[in-house]
Design a protein around this motif. Structure first.
Motif, PDB file in Angstrom:
ATOM      1  N   HIS A  61      40.018  10.337  -0.975  1.00 15.34           N
ATOM      2  CA  HIS A  61      41.350  10.877  -0.683  1.00 15.34           C
ATOM      3  C   HIS A  61      42.252  10.675  -1.895  1.00 15.34           C
ATOM      4  N   ALA A  62      43.470  11.194  -1.796  1.00 13.30           N
ATOM      5  CA  ALA A  62      44.419  11.087  -2.909  1.00 13.30           C
ATOM      6  C   ALA A  62      45.804  10.831  -2.354  1.00 13.30           C
ATOM      7  N   ASP A  63      46.735  10.629  -3.249  1.00  9.69           N
ATOM      8  CA  ASP A  63      48.120  10.397  -2.830  1.00  9.69           C
ATOM      9  C   ASP A  63      48.682  11.607  -2.086  1.00  9.69           C
ATOM     10  N   VAL A  64      49.685  11.348  -1.241  1.00  6.28           N
ATOM     11  CA  VAL A  64      50.231  12.390  -0.361  1.00  6.28           C
ATOM     12  C   VAL A  64      50.849  13.566  -1.123  1.00  6.28           C
ATOM     13  N   LEU A 106      39.749  13.140   3.123  1.00 10.17           N
ATOM     14  CA  LEU A 106      40.999  13.090   3.867  1.00 10.17           C
ATOM     15  C   LEU A 106      42.127  13.702   3.044  1.00 10.17           C
ATOM     16  N   VAL A 158      45.746  13.762   3.757  1.00 10.76           N
ATOM     17  CA  VAL A 158      46.717  13.261   4.747  1.00 10.76           C
ATOM     18  C   VAL A 158      48.103  13.142   4.141  1.00 10.76           C
ATOM     19  N   THR A 159      49.073  13.217   5.032  1.00  8.31           N
ATOM     20  CA  THR A 159      50.466  12.996   4.666  1.00  8.31           C
ATOM     21  C   THR A 159      50.953  11.805   5.474  1.00  8.31           C
ATOM     22  N   GLN A 160      52.022  11.185   5.002  1.00  8.04           N
ATOM     23  CA  GLN A 160      52.543  10.020   5.722  1.00  8.04           C
ATOM     24  C   GLN A 160      53.175  10.482   7.033  1.00  8.04           C
ATOM     25  N   LEU A 217      49.199   9.514  11.509  1.00  8.89           N
ATOM     26  CA  LEU A 217      48.195   8.945  10.612  1.00  8.89           C
ATOM     27  C   LEU A 217      47.625   7.633  11.145  1.00  8.89           C
TER      28      LEU A 217
END
Lengths: 99, 155
Positions: B65-68, B105, B107-109, B113
């Motif tokens: 995954h990576a940062d939002v 993934l 994903v966002t905050q 989550l």
């Protein structure tokens, strides 16, 4: 007694750290400890030690060994492997920190 | 609605390396409009620095995954590798994991989550479910994940 502080560190401070933070809180609560957690990226650990003064660090990334704070791998909360042992070690560390 | 659908699933993913598996799944998320054009590079960079292979029981998984900021709207892309690929082990700079299932993934905050991760972790720790996943087609895999990930337990 003041709350014990646990710092949760991971690569992005969002995905895995969120789950690990909740799992650590659950583990502590079951053992009768009320803890406060903060999350950070691995690169921010040293700064967070200054500002948050954690009693314990739980990381899902490799961390330096010279942090001066008891540090545990949070990966068992994700993989399930070695989870019972980790919980036991965390509780022991919380007990030690509580004096 | 769920976290994934059959268009985000590759049941027989061919990849010679972790980077290849990540690139294929990440491009899929990009083509479908879930992530920005910076996403794949960000995931690759993160994987090099902080590996995401998990030594789960029996069938091993990775959750790259990576940062939002690289994500437009949340989704999970899933690849099942016919031949396992070595990923670095999360938390252990020297460890490797032979990964069969890659859950990428995006994903966002958000409030959602927390329960997503809780459900995903219990799914990934369940060898019975993972055995079904590696034998299933895209539609079945999407159904298994969406069912497991929508479990609402009291938090």
């Amino acid at each position: 007694m003041a709350k014990l502080r646990v710092l949760i560190a991971c690569g992005t401070a969002i995905a895995t750290a969120t789950h690990v933070a909740n799992s650590v809180k659950d583990t502590a609560r079951e053992a009768g400890f009320d803890i406060e957690t903060a999350q950070c990226k691995a690169a921010e650990i040293r700064g967070k030690i200054q500002t948050f003064s954690p009693h314990i660090i739980v990381a899902t990334t490799p961390v330096p060994s010279d942090l001066g704070v008891p540090t545990f791998s949070g990966v068992p909360f994700l993989s399930g492997i070695g989870l019972d042992q980790l919980k036991e070690e965390l509780i022991n560390a919380l007990k030690a920190a509580a004096g | 609605m769920g976290w994934t659908d059959e268009s985000l699933i590759i049941p027989h993913l061919q990849a010679g390396s972790d980077a290849e598996a990540i690139t294929t799944l990440g491009n899929l998320l990009y083509q479908k409009g879930y992530v920005r054009d910076t996403f794949v590079a960000a995931v690759l960079e993160r994987e090099r620095t902080f590996a995401t292979g998990l030594p789960t029981p029996e069938i091993q998984v990775a959750i790259p995954h990576a940062d939002v900021e690289h994500v437009i709207r949340p989704a999970i892309a899933i690849g099942v590798l016919d031949e396992p690929v070595k990923f670095g082990e999360m938390g252990d700079p020297d460890g490797t994991v032979n990964v069969r299932i890659v859950c990428m993934l995006a994903v966002t905050q958000s409030e959602a989550l927390v329960s997503l991760l809780k459900n995903l972790v219990s799914l990934l720790q369940n060898p019975d479910i993972l055995r079904r996943v590696v034998e299933a087609d895209a539609t079945e895999i999407a159904a298994i994940f969406n069912e497991q990930l929508s479990n609402l337990e009291e938090v």
